[in-house]
Motif scaffolding. Structure first.
Motif, PDB file in Angstrom:
ATOM      1  N   LEU A 193      14.777 -13.298  26.305  1.00 16.34           N
ATOM      2  CA  LEU A 193      13.604 -12.970  25.496  1.00 16.34           C
ATOM      3  C   LEU A 193      12.934 -14.253  25.014  1.00 16.34           C
ATOM      4  O   LEU A 193      13.589 -15.269  24.804  1.00 16.34           O
ATOM      5  CB  LEU A 193      14.010 -12.142  24.286  1.00 16.34           C
ATOM      6  CG  LEU A 193      14.761 -10.840  24.532  1.00 16.34           C
ATOM      7  CD1 LEU A 193      15.147 -10.204  23.198  1.00 16.34           C
ATOM      8  CD2 LEU A 193      13.936  -9.877  25.364  1.00 16.34           C
ATOM      9  N   ALA A 194      11.628 -14.182  24.825  1.00  7.41           N
ATOM     10  CA  ALA A 194      10.877 -15.291  24.225  1.00  7.41           C
ATOM     11  C   ALA A 194       9.765 -14.716  23.377  1.00  7.41           C
ATOM     12  O   ALA A 194       9.092 -13.767  23.787  1.00  7.41           O
ATOM     13  CB  ALA A 194      10.315 -16.216  25.302  1.00  7.41           C
ATOM     14  N   GLY A 195       9.565 -15.278  22.204  1.00  6.44           N
ATOM     15  CA  GLY A 195       8.504 -14.804  21.321  1.00  6.44           C
ATOM     16  C   GLY A 195       8.725 -15.312  19.921  1.00  6.44           C
ATOM     17  O   GLY A 195       9.848 -15.683  19.546  1.00  6.44           O
ATOM     18  N   ASP A 196       7.678 -15.311  19.116  1.00  5.77           N
ATOM     19  CA  ASP A 196       7.810 -15.820  17.752  1.00  5.77           C
ATOM     20  C   ASP A 196       8.684 -14.932  16.881  1.00  5.77           C
ATOM     21  O   ASP A 196       9.032 -15.313  15.761  1.00  5.77           O
ATOM     22  CB  ASP A 196       6.435 -16.022  17.110  1.00  5.77           C
ATOM     23  CG  ASP A 196       5.594 -14.741  17.055  1.00  5.77           C
ATOM     24  OD1 ASP A 196       6.150 -13.638  17.248  1.00  5.77           O
ATOM     25  OD2 ASP A 196       4.371 -14.857  16.829  1.00  5.77           O
ATOM     26  N   TYR A 197       9.073 -13.761  17.383  1.00  5.22           N
ATOM     27  CA  TYR A 197       9.908 -12.842  16.626  1.00  5.22           C
ATOM     28  C   TYR A 197      11.396 -13.103  16.811  1.00  5.22           C
ATOM     29  O   TYR A 197      12.222 -12.539  16.088  1.00  5.22           O
ATOM     30  CB  TYR A 197       9.610 -11.391  17.041  1.00  5.22           C
ATOM     31  CG  TYR A 197      10.025 -11.089  18.463  1.00  5.22           C
ATOM     32  CD1 TYR A 197      11.304 -10.618  18.755  1.00  5.22           C
ATOM     33  CD2 TYR A 197       9.152 -11.285  19.527  1.00  5.22           C
ATOM     34  CE1 TYR A 197      11.693 -10.359  20.057  1.00  5.22           C
ATOM     35  CE2 TYR A 197       9.537 -11.029  20.825  1.00  5.22           C
ATOM     36  CZ  TYR A 197      10.803 -10.575  21.094  1.00  5.22           C
ATOM     37  OH  TYR A 197      11.189 -10.326  22.389  1.00  5.22           O
ATOM     38  N   GLY A 245      18.209 -13.100  19.397  1.00  2.00           N
ATOM     39  CA  GLY A 245      18.113 -14.427  19.979  1.00  2.00           C
ATOM     40  C   GLY A 245      17.447 -14.360  21.341  1.00  2.00           C
ATOM     41  O   GLY A 245      16.949 -13.314  21.764  1.00  2.00           O
ATOM     42  N   ASN A 246      17.450 -15.478  22.047  1.00  2.00           N
ATOM     43  CA  ASN A 246      16.895 -15.481  23.400  1.00  2.00           C
ATOM     44  C   ASN A 246      17.729 -14.627  24.352  1.00  2.00           C
ATOM     45  O   ASN A 246      17.183 -13.954  25.225  1.00  2.00           O
ATOM     46  CB  ASN A 246      16.816 -16.906  23.943  1.00  2.00           C
ATOM     47  CG  ASN A 246      15.778 -17.755  23.244  1.00  2.00           C
ATOM     48  OD1 ASN A 246      16.089 -18.780  22.670  1.00  2.00           O
ATOM     49  ND2 ASN A 246      14.523 -17.338  23.289  1.00  2.00           N
ATOM     50  N   ALA A 247      19.042 -14.654  24.169  1.00  5.08           N
ATOM     51  CA  ALA A 247      19.928 -13.931  25.085  1.00  5.08           C
ATOM     52  C   ALA A 247      19.739 -12.430  24.937  1.00  5.08           C
ATOM     53  O   ALA A 247      19.645 -11.906  23.827  1.00  5.08           O
ATOM     54  CB  ALA A 247      21.378 -14.304  24.823  1.00  5.08           C
TER      55      ALA A 247
END
Length: 481
Positions: free
Chosen positions: A428-432, A418-420
């Motif tokens: 985190l950020a991303g298409d994955y 997840g983002n956390a």
């Protein structure tokens, strides 16, 4: 004019590492909430894997993309940063069309309310036998009844076998859709992710199922406008600035960037921030996190992703050349050395690109292993045969662009973070990241927005606890080097 710092992110300094679509989306959201945002992008241009490149004096995409009308967050964000989606994107009804006489199919959804657009499209479809149409109707009805989800994820090939999909329908419809959407072969692709894509295309209201083809190169469609938007709100965007290390401090995070950070060549200076968005590909994010003992499990998860390549072959012909359609599907047959899956007539998207065709090859392992000139020659021959035009076999020039890690392999049951991150102030950020979508522009944008929301919540909590500060001090001994 600078925006007033009165939003939820007021007085919050945030570093965004990575200037792709996810990083730019996070930065725009944070800047609009009043945070002071600094974006670091290692490449000279923004956009990540969806950016513009210059070829033969033309600005083209590093890979041709199609968006869906269901990409509501992407469309809203593009508009917010000053790009008109109606002018920047060619909107077409949902379709799967092959060159006439090539042995394919012609399936086009009319502009009718759902579900009638699909009913009429199926009834009118050419190139499908009655058993093919019945199989497609049976599959979509069952998928809707299941809520477009399986309890236990399986490969798409297994899903299609369970619902008795015909070989012709698989070849002409399901296989190209799966490759285009998930960039993963049927035998390895996640059924649940594939069903989520079908939910928002075949199973959605008509406008959501529309196919949107960028008229602008991808950098101009969003990342460049996003950079201007951020800078107007007192943010900074540094291209050619690679972050080589991060460090956790009592006050937040420190970032060490090499290259053009601060507008000048730099050997790497530490800069302090309250919070940090890691919006790089999984491998790069994992490399930055690996030296942090508390991030060991996350770094291992990021390192475990498998990847699939995508090749885009550009072929320039006489400027007067015009295909019958802006884009159409091609009959792929790797055993016969026919690798192309979709062809786009760039001249119908941008008048300045007359005679330029872009052929896309997803999950391009076998094609990407060929010499570029050899692959381009095979693609040109495939076009000549598909359209019955021998002249297509001899373009003026050609160029193949292959991204060997274009997307993560969308496997059944894949665990996506997840983002956390589990680390205070770092997301985190991303298409994955965790999503029911595959690696798309929409999943990247949503992930960036989710990262911004998490940062703003962290900043609010930190202020309530009086724990954010900009205190001095040297770089800690535990810095990530």
């Amino acid at each position: 004019m600078c925006a007033a710092k009165s939003g939820k992110g007021a007085d919050l300094d945030v570093a965004v590492v990575g200037g792709g679509w996810a990083g730019c989306a996070a930065a725009v959201e944070l800047a609009d909430k009043g945070a002071r945002v600094t974006v670091f992008e290692a490449a000279r241009t923004l956009g990540g894997r969806a950016r513009g490149v210059e070829l033969q004096g033309k600005m083209l995409d590093n890979g041709q993309h199609i968006l869906l009308g269901a990409y509501d967050q992407t469309l809203k964000l593009v508009k917010r940063v000053g790009v008109d989606p109606a002018a920047a994107l060619l909107r077409l009804p949902l379709q799967m069309r092959y060159p006439a006489g090539a042995g394919g199919m012609d399936f086009v959804a009319p502009r009718l309310p759902a579900p009638w657009h699909m009913v009429v499209a199926l009834w009118r479809a050419k190139g499908l036998e009655r058993e093919d149409k019945m199989a497609l109707a049976r599959f979509t009805t069952s998928a809707r009844w299941m809520g477009w989800r399986l309890n236990d994820d399986v490969p798409v090939s297994v899903l299609l076998a369970r619902f008795d999909q015909t070989p012709r329908l698989i070849r002409l419809m399901w296989q190209p859709l799966c490759l285009a959407a998930l960039n993963t072969p049927l035998e390895r692709a996640s059924s649940n992710v594939f069903l989520a894509v079908l939910r928002d295309s075949l199973g959605a209201h008509r406008a959501a199922s529309d196919m949107l083809i960028p008229r602008l190169e991808l950098g101009a469609l969003f990342p460049q406008a996003a950079a201007r938007h951020i800078e107007r709100r007192s943010g900074a965007v540094h291209a050619g600035a690679k972050v080589g290390a991060i460090a956790r401090t009592a006050a937040g995070w420190e970032v060490k960037a090499n290259g053009q950070a601060n507008g000048q060549a730099s050997g790497g200076d530490w800069r302090r921030f309250d919070a940090l968005v890691l919006a790089t590909p999984p491998a790069a994010a994992g490399a930055l996190l690996t030296p942090l003992p508390e991030a060991a499990a996350l770094a291992a998860q990021l390192a475990a992703f498998d990847y699939e390549p995508i090749s885009t072959c550009y072929l320039q012909y006489d400027e007067a050349l015009r295909l019958p359609l802006p884009f159409c599907a091609l009959l792929e047959d790797p055993a016969a050395r026919r690798f192309g899956q979709f062809v786009f007539d760039r001249g119908q998207l941008d008048p300045g690109q007359g005679g330029l065709l872009a052929v896309v090859i997803s999950a391009a392992g076998a094609a990407a292993a060929l010499d570029q000139d050899a692959l381009a020659s095979l693609v040109a021959s495939q076009l000549a045969q598909a359209f019955g035009q021998p002249s297509l076999a001899t373009p003026r020039w050609s160029r193949v662009i292959t991204d060997k890690r274009a997307t993560f392999a969308c496997l059944p049951g894949l665990s996506r973070p997840g983002n956390a991150s589990g680390l205070p102030g770092l997301v985190l950020a991303g298409d994955y990241t965790a999503s029911d979508y595959p690696a798309t522009l929409e999943s990247a944008v949503r992930s960036g927005q989710g990262a911004a929301t998490a940062i703003l919540a962290y900043g609010r909590l930190a202020r309530e606890n009086s724990s954010l500060s900009h205190g001095g001090g040297a770089t800690p001994a535990g810095s990530v080097q």
